[in-house]
Design a protein around this motif. Structure first.
Motif, PDB file in Angstrom:
ATOM      1  N   SER A   1      40.218  42.847  28.198  1.00  0.00           N
ATOM      2  CA  SER A   1      39.724  41.504  28.442  1.00  0.00           C
ATOM      3  C   SER A   1      39.194  40.923  27.133  1.00  0.00           C
ATOM      4  O   SER A   1      39.466  41.445  26.054  1.00  0.00           O
TER       5      SER A   1
ATOM      6  N   ILE B   1      42.581  36.966  27.718  1.00  0.00           N
ATOM      7  CA  ILE B   1      43.838  37.232  28.416  1.00  0.00           C
ATOM      8  C   ILE B   1      44.626  35.930  28.571  1.00  0.00           C
ATOM      9  O   ILE B   1      44.077  34.891  28.925  1.00  0.00           O
TER      10      ILE B   1
ATOM     11  N   THR C   1      47.063  33.685  30.618  1.00  0.00           N
ATOM     12  CA  THR C   1      47.402  33.578  32.038  1.00  0.00           C
ATOM     13  C   THR C   1      47.590  32.116  32.437  1.00  0.00           C
ATOM     14  O   THR C   1      47.331  31.209  31.638  1.00  0.00           O
TER      15      THR C   1
ATOM     16  N   ASP D   1      46.566  28.736  34.413  1.00  0.00           N
ATOM     17  CA  ASP D   1      45.265  28.092  34.493  1.00  0.00           C
ATOM     18  C   ASP D   1      45.283  27.072  35.625  1.00  0.00           C
ATOM     19  O   ASP D   1      46.352  26.686  36.108  1.00  0.00           O
TER      20      ASP D   1
ATOM     21  N   PHE E   1      40.974  33.584  29.152  1.00  0.00           N
ATOM     22  CA  PHE E   1      40.419  34.145  30.390  1.00  0.00           C
ATOM     23  C   PHE E   1      39.737  35.460  30.030  1.00  0.00           C
ATOM     24  O   PHE E   1      40.342  36.324  29.387  1.00  0.00           O
TER      25      PHE E   1
ATOM     26  N   SER F   1      36.037  39.641  35.228  1.00  0.00           N
ATOM     27  CA  SER F   1      36.814  38.814  36.167  1.00  0.00           C
ATOM     28  C   SER F   1      38.274  38.720  35.768  1.00  0.00           C
ATOM     29  O   SER F   1      39.121  38.395  36.603  1.00  0.00           O
ATOM     30  N   SER F   2      38.586  38.957  34.494  1.00  0.00           N
ATOM     31  CA  SER F   2      39.999  38.989  34.113  1.00  0.00           C
ATOM     32  C   SER F   2      40.532  40.423  34.079  1.00  0.00           C
ATOM     33  O   SER F   2      41.730  40.644  34.179  1.00  0.00           O
TER      34      SER F   2
END
Length: 204
Positions: free
Chosen positions: A79, A97, A99, A101, A118, A122-123
């Protein structure tokens, strides 16, 4: 720090998911360890024994400075991170990260629908959930406990000097190590092949 309780309704829902989900094979439940640089045993969700608590590691193969830790951490996943000179903790090499959105201005990146920032546990958590999905796509007959065991056995023991792994291969910072999706999927396929060979022998 006070304990974040696990409400009965949530606990019962998770118990039901692992007992009855996937036609009795059980759902795999992941939870972010937390970003407070504290023991995740204070969190009733992350410390529940049917949950895989996921810690964050960085792009240098070390613990993200904010990541929660503890005996309940099952594994870690890359992360974001940031430097902290008083601890000799260097800046991360990347921002986080990559990813998808939320669309438009509501997202991390107001200029587009993708982000490279990210971060947090949480990621890390969805990375482990995605790996569990890959494992099950390779071998759908696995139980939730077998999936956890595969992750335990195939994760990479990063940061051997600082990880403080015990005799069972567990670190309070990384759990059983950093997820290795390729090794995990290969192990799932290997178990499937063994099962099919055994089934053929019994059916002769």
């Amino acid at each position: 720090t006070t304990l974040i309780d696990l409400p009965d309704s949530t606990r019962l829902a998770m118990d039901y998911a692992v007992s009855n989900g996937r036609n009795g094979k059980g759902c795999i439940i992941t939870f972010a360890a937390g970003n407070g640089n504290e023991d995740c045993s204070y969190d009733g969700y992350a410390s529940y024994d049917k949950v895989m608590a996921v810690a964050a590691c960085n792009d240098r193969g070390k613990r993200s400075i904010y990541s929660d830790y503890g005996k309940n951490v099952w594994c870690s996943f890359p992360s974001s991170d940031f430097g902290y000179p008083p601890f000799g903790h260097p800046d991360a090499l990347t921002t986080g990260i990559y990813t998808t959105d939320r669309m438009g201005k509501a997202g991390y990146n107001p200029e587009g629908d993708y982000t490279d920032e990210f971060g947090g546990t949480s990621s890390s958590c969805p990375g482990v959930a995605g790996t569990a999905a890959l494992i099950l796509s390779a071998n759908q007959d696995l139980t939730w406990e077998q999936v956890r065991k595969i992750i335990k056995e195939t994760s990479d023991k990063i940061d051997p000097a600082g990880g403080d792994y015990d005799s069972k291969g567990h670190s309070i910072y990384y759990g059983y190590g950093r997820i290795n999706a390729e090794k995990a999927v290969k192990k799932a396929l290997e178990l499937k092949t063994k099962y099919l060979k055994t089934a053929r022998l019994h059916n002769r």
